[in-house]
Write an enzyme that holds these catalytic residues in place. Sequence first.
Site, mmCIF file in Angstrom:
data_model
loop_
_atom_site.group_PDB
_atom_site.id
_atom_site.type_symbol
_atom_site.label_atom_id
_atom_site.label_comp_id
_atom_site.label_asym_id
_atom_site.label_seq_id
_atom_site.Cartn_x
_atom_site.Cartn_y
_atom_site.Cartn_z
ATOM 1 N N PHE A 282 0.836 -1.198 0.000
ATOM 2 C CA PHE A 282 0.000 0.000 0.000
ATOM 3 C C PHE A 282 0.872 1.248 0.000
ATOM 4 O O PHE A 282 1.858 1.329 0.748
ATOM 5 C CB PHE A 282 -0.871 0.063 1.258
ATOM 6 C CG PHE A 282 -1.832 -1.068 1.448
ATOM 7 C CD1 PHE A 282 -3.141 -0.968 0.996
ATOM 8 C CD2 PHE A 282 -1.444 -2.235 2.107
ATOM 9 C CE1 PHE A 282 -4.041 -2.009 1.198
ATOM 10 C CE2 PHE A 282 -2.329 -3.270 2.312
ATOM 11 C CZ PHE A 282 -3.635 -3.161 1.853
ATOM 12 N N ASP A 283 0.483 2.237 -0.787
ATOM 13 C CA ASP A 283 0.963 3.600 -0.572
ATOM 14 C C ASP A 283 0.260 4.118 0.683
ATOM 15 O O ASP A 283 -0.710 3.527 1.170
ATOM 16 C CB ASP A 283 0.623 4.451 -1.801
ATOM 17 C CG ASP A 283 1.007 5.913 -1.633
ATOM 18 O OD1 ASP A 283 2.040 6.179 -0.982
ATOM 19 O OD2 ASP A 283 0.276 6.780 -2.132
ATOM 20 N N GLY A 284 0.744 5.243 1.219
ATOM 21 C CA GLY A 284 0.133 5.801 2.418
ATOM 22 C C GLY A 284 -0.937 6.822 2.117
ATOM 23 O O GLY A 284 -2.143 6.544 2.165
ATOM 24 N N LYS B 1 9.758 4.182 -6.203
ATOM 25 C CA LYS B 1 9.223 3.001 -5.538
ATOM 26 C C LYS B 1 9.493 1.713 -6.310
ATOM 27 O O LYS B 1 9.527 0.621 -5.730
ATOM 28 C CB LYS B 1 7.709 3.155 -5.320
ATOM 29 C CG LYS B 1 7.338 4.328 -4.427
ATOM 30 C CD LYS B 1 5.830 4.414 -4.230
ATOM 31 C CE LYS B 1 5.469 5.582 -3.311
ATOM 32 N NZ LYS B 1 4.008 5.663 -3.068
ATOM 33 N N PHE C 210 -1.018 -0.851 -4.363
ATOM 34 C CA PHE C 210 -2.005 0.222 -4.485
ATOM 35 C C PHE C 210 -1.327 1.583 -4.348
ATOM 36 O O PHE C 210 -0.592 1.832 -3.382
ATOM 37 C CB PHE C 210 -3.072 0.100 -3.389
ATOM 38 C CG PHE C 210 -3.903 -1.137 -3.454
ATOM 39 C CD1 PHE C 210 -4.987 -1.224 -4.313
ATOM 40 C CD2 PHE C 210 -3.627 -2.230 -2.639
ATOM 41 C CE1 PHE C 210 -5.776 -2.371 -4.363
ATOM 42 C CE2 PHE C 210 -4.401 -3.380 -2.677
ATOM 43 C CZ PHE C 210 -5.484 -3.450 -3.542
#
Length: 361
Positions: free
Chosen positions: A203-205, A306, A319
């Site tokens: 997950f992204d934040g 990333k 995501f």
Amino acid sequence: MAEIKTTDPTATEAGEEKDWTAAKAFFDSLKTNKPRPPKPQYAVTIAVSSRSLFNMVAEGKIYKEDGVEKYVTYQQEHDNEPLMPGVAFPLVKALMNVNARLRRLYPDSDELFDVILMTNNHAQVGVRLINSINHYDLTIERFCMTGGESPIGYLKAYMTNLYLSKDGEKVIEAIEEGIAAATMFASEDVENQLSDTQLKVAFDGDAVLFSESEIIVKQHGLDTSFEHEKEFENKPLAQGPLKCFLEALGMLQRKFYAKNERMTCPIRTYLVTSRSAASSGVRVLKTLRSWGLEIDEALFLAGAPKGPLLQKIQPHIFFDDQMFHIEGAKELGTIAAHVPYGIGQKYNKGIFIEQPAKDMM
């Protein structure tokens, strides 16, 4: 966003319980090795589109160039020819593997993943879809085929925790309905061997798990954002659209922990964020703690790309709300899912994009 379903037995109406008991008895009477589907109110329900589960590029071309009648005829003529796996296929296989482990530990539990095929295909195409699912031995028992209409209105009725599609407009529609959703993108032609034994979800934040700080960054810059994060580090961030899915994953992880299987848990979660740990990491970790959630690995990149870290992780799905992170992940072989949520949708690499005026006609 969609919450985890209640596990309070009193929440189930007597009539529904009677219907479910009858359905269970019928399923158990069938001569099949497939396990019965779980009760929807206890399951973690993931709805996938047919174009996400299977590669339907050739079929889509027929639909666009020759129309719906030729498309349906083609599908019927190929009823017994299995469709090739699509971008969501490895994820679905991993979900099935987790379910197999859970059933061994908790034979009577309905706290499992439940995958639904959610498609606007016509019912006549359903024969090929069912045959393809059976060919790959996937446990998908619940279908929704809407004959050209949008299936989004059925997501809540199916008690959906997460909706995955290749249609960005439908994903936006789902998020506007309060359903966690993302648009799936296939990875580039890079060899990426995904785990057969562990479901990996990254997950992204901001604008994925959280939904507040990206506004400060975009509108006022990093310096102001750093000051804001330090001032409010003890105040939990607002929840983003995928928080409830992380919560659902955590619920299933804890079932393995309860059996002393933390170190061999088949679910692993990752936070992969552009945030800096020193300037804004504390608030993120305290927020997760305040929600009662764990993340297995937290990677703070301070603006670094990333893609290389995701290439190392090899998640079944990643995501992110920013398309340039999605593109970077794809280029290095990661299956990525775009979450079209938050103020970041109006920016590209930090540059504001003017939105066209809406036609009020």
